[in-house]
Design a protein around this motif. Sequence first.
Motif, PDB file in Angstrom:
ATOM      1  N   ARG A 122      -2.742  -4.436  -0.059  1.00 49.19           N
ATOM      2  CA  ARG A 122      -3.141  -3.491   0.938  1.00 49.19           C
ATOM      3  C   ARG A 122      -2.080  -3.633   2.122  1.00 49.19           C
ATOM      4  NH1 ARG A 122      -8.718  -5.549   2.610  1.00 49.19           N
ATOM      5  NH2 ARG A 122      -8.229  -7.507   3.487  1.00 49.19           N
ATOM      6  N   PHE A 123      -1.699  -5.012   2.309  1.00 49.12           N
ATOM      7  CA  PHE A 123      -0.893  -5.128   3.274  1.00 49.12           C
ATOM      8  C   PHE A 123       0.737  -5.024   3.124  1.00 49.12           C
ATOM      9  CE2 PHE A 123      -4.157  -8.611   3.961  1.00 49.12           C
ATOM     10  CZ  PHE A 123      -4.461  -8.102   5.223  1.00 49.12           C
ATOM     11  N   HIS A 124       0.894  -4.851   1.545  1.00 47.98           N
ATOM     12  CA  HIS A 124       2.290  -4.378   1.129  1.00 47.98           C
ATOM     13  C   HIS A 124       2.068  -2.985   0.538  1.00 47.98           C
ATOM     14  CE1 HIS A 124       3.238  -8.565   1.616  1.00 47.98           C
ATOM     15  NE2 HIS A 124       2.311  -9.103   1.153  1.00 47.98           N
ATOM     16  N   HIS A 125       1.191  -2.146   1.039  1.00 49.16           N
ATOM     17  CA  HIS A 125       1.032  -0.768   0.626  1.00 49.16           C
ATOM     18  C   HIS A 125       1.197  -0.644  -0.801  1.00 49.16           C
ATOM     19  CE1 HIS A 125       1.295  -0.352   5.182  1.00 49.16           C
ATOM     20  NE2 HIS A 125       2.265  -0.980   5.252  1.00 49.16           N
ATOM     21  N   VAL A 126       0.662  -1.301  -1.822  1.00 51.25           N
ATOM     22  CA  VAL A 126       0.791  -1.336  -3.154  1.00 51.25           C
ATOM     23  C   VAL A 126      -0.581  -1.183  -3.548  1.00 51.25           C
ATOM     24  CG1 VAL A 126       1.132  -2.153  -5.194  1.00 51.25           C
ATOM     25  CG2 VAL A 126       2.608  -2.841  -3.206  1.00 51.25           C
ATOM     26  N   ARG A 127      -0.841   0.121  -4.013  1.00 53.26           N
ATOM     27  CA  ARG A 127      -2.072   0.799  -4.788  1.00 53.26           C
ATOM     28  C   ARG A 127      -2.228   0.441  -6.212  1.00 53.26           C
ATOM     29  NH1 ARG A 127      -0.695   6.720  -2.997  1.00 53.26           N
ATOM     30  NH2 ARG A 127       1.276   5.929  -3.598  1.00 53.26           N
ATOM     31  N   ARG A 128      -3.432   0.540  -6.724  1.00 52.87           N
ATOM     32  CA  ARG A 128      -3.619   0.430  -8.060  1.00 52.87           C
ATOM     33  C   ARG A 128      -3.692   1.848  -8.613  1.00 52.87           C
ATOM     34  NH1 ARG A 128      -4.788  -4.682 -10.200  1.00 52.87           N
ATOM     35  NH2 ARG A 128      -5.239  -6.386  -8.518  1.00 52.87           N
ATOM     36  N   ASP A 129      -3.353   2.072 -10.003  1.00 54.20           N
ATOM     37  CA  ASP A 129      -3.414   3.341 -10.603  1.00 54.20           C
ATOM     38  C   ASP A 129      -4.954   3.436 -11.205  1.00 54.20           C
ATOM     39  OD1 ASP A 129      -3.611   1.960 -13.011  1.00 54.20           O
ATOM     40  OD2 ASP A 129      -1.564   2.638 -13.415  1.00 54.20           O
ATOM     41  N   ALA A 130      -5.449   4.375 -11.797  1.00 53.90           N
ATOM     42  CA  ALA A 130      -6.664   4.477 -12.537  1.00 53.90           C
ATOM     43  C   ALA A 130      -7.185   3.457 -13.394  1.00 53.90           C
ATOM     44  CB  ALA A 130      -6.760   5.980 -13.266  1.00 53.90           C
TER      45      ALA A 130
END
Length: 157
Positions: A122-130
């Motif tokens: 979250r600090f590096h603005h990386v999300r997970r996909d489904a």
Amino acid sequence: MSESSAPPAYLRLLVRVVTPLVKVVLRSPAHGWLSRSMMLLTVTGRRTGRRYEIPISYVADGAVVTCITGIENAWWKNLRGGAEVTVLMGRNRFGGHAEASTGIANVPVIQSFLESRPRDARFHHVRRDAHGQFNVDDLTRAAQTRVVINVQLWPER
């Protein structure tokens, strides 16, 4: 057009307030709850000679430690081309040689780091996909707005 890597003003203020407290905890006997994922990295400014002491999340693989910071932070520029650093991990102090790198070639390193420290995504603005995988576009963007720091440690004399 790329988005700014700088955090919002309220988060920058929070970091300014919390950072001194994190430093105190990492140096104290109560370090245990933080030191499994955070360390203190000390680097000396090339031009100013000023010492920068940065609490930073890390992943260790033997004597090699990897950290990630935002490109907007100025202190990492002292590591370009390599620099001697001091690291406090737990109650152990090490000397080391650190190098900073930027760019798209860091995608696999950032992905590996986040697999070891998933809360940092979250600090590096990386999300997970489904499917629970890190979003490739987010990883690519992170590689353009983040700096990977590798430290080769040795015991301090």
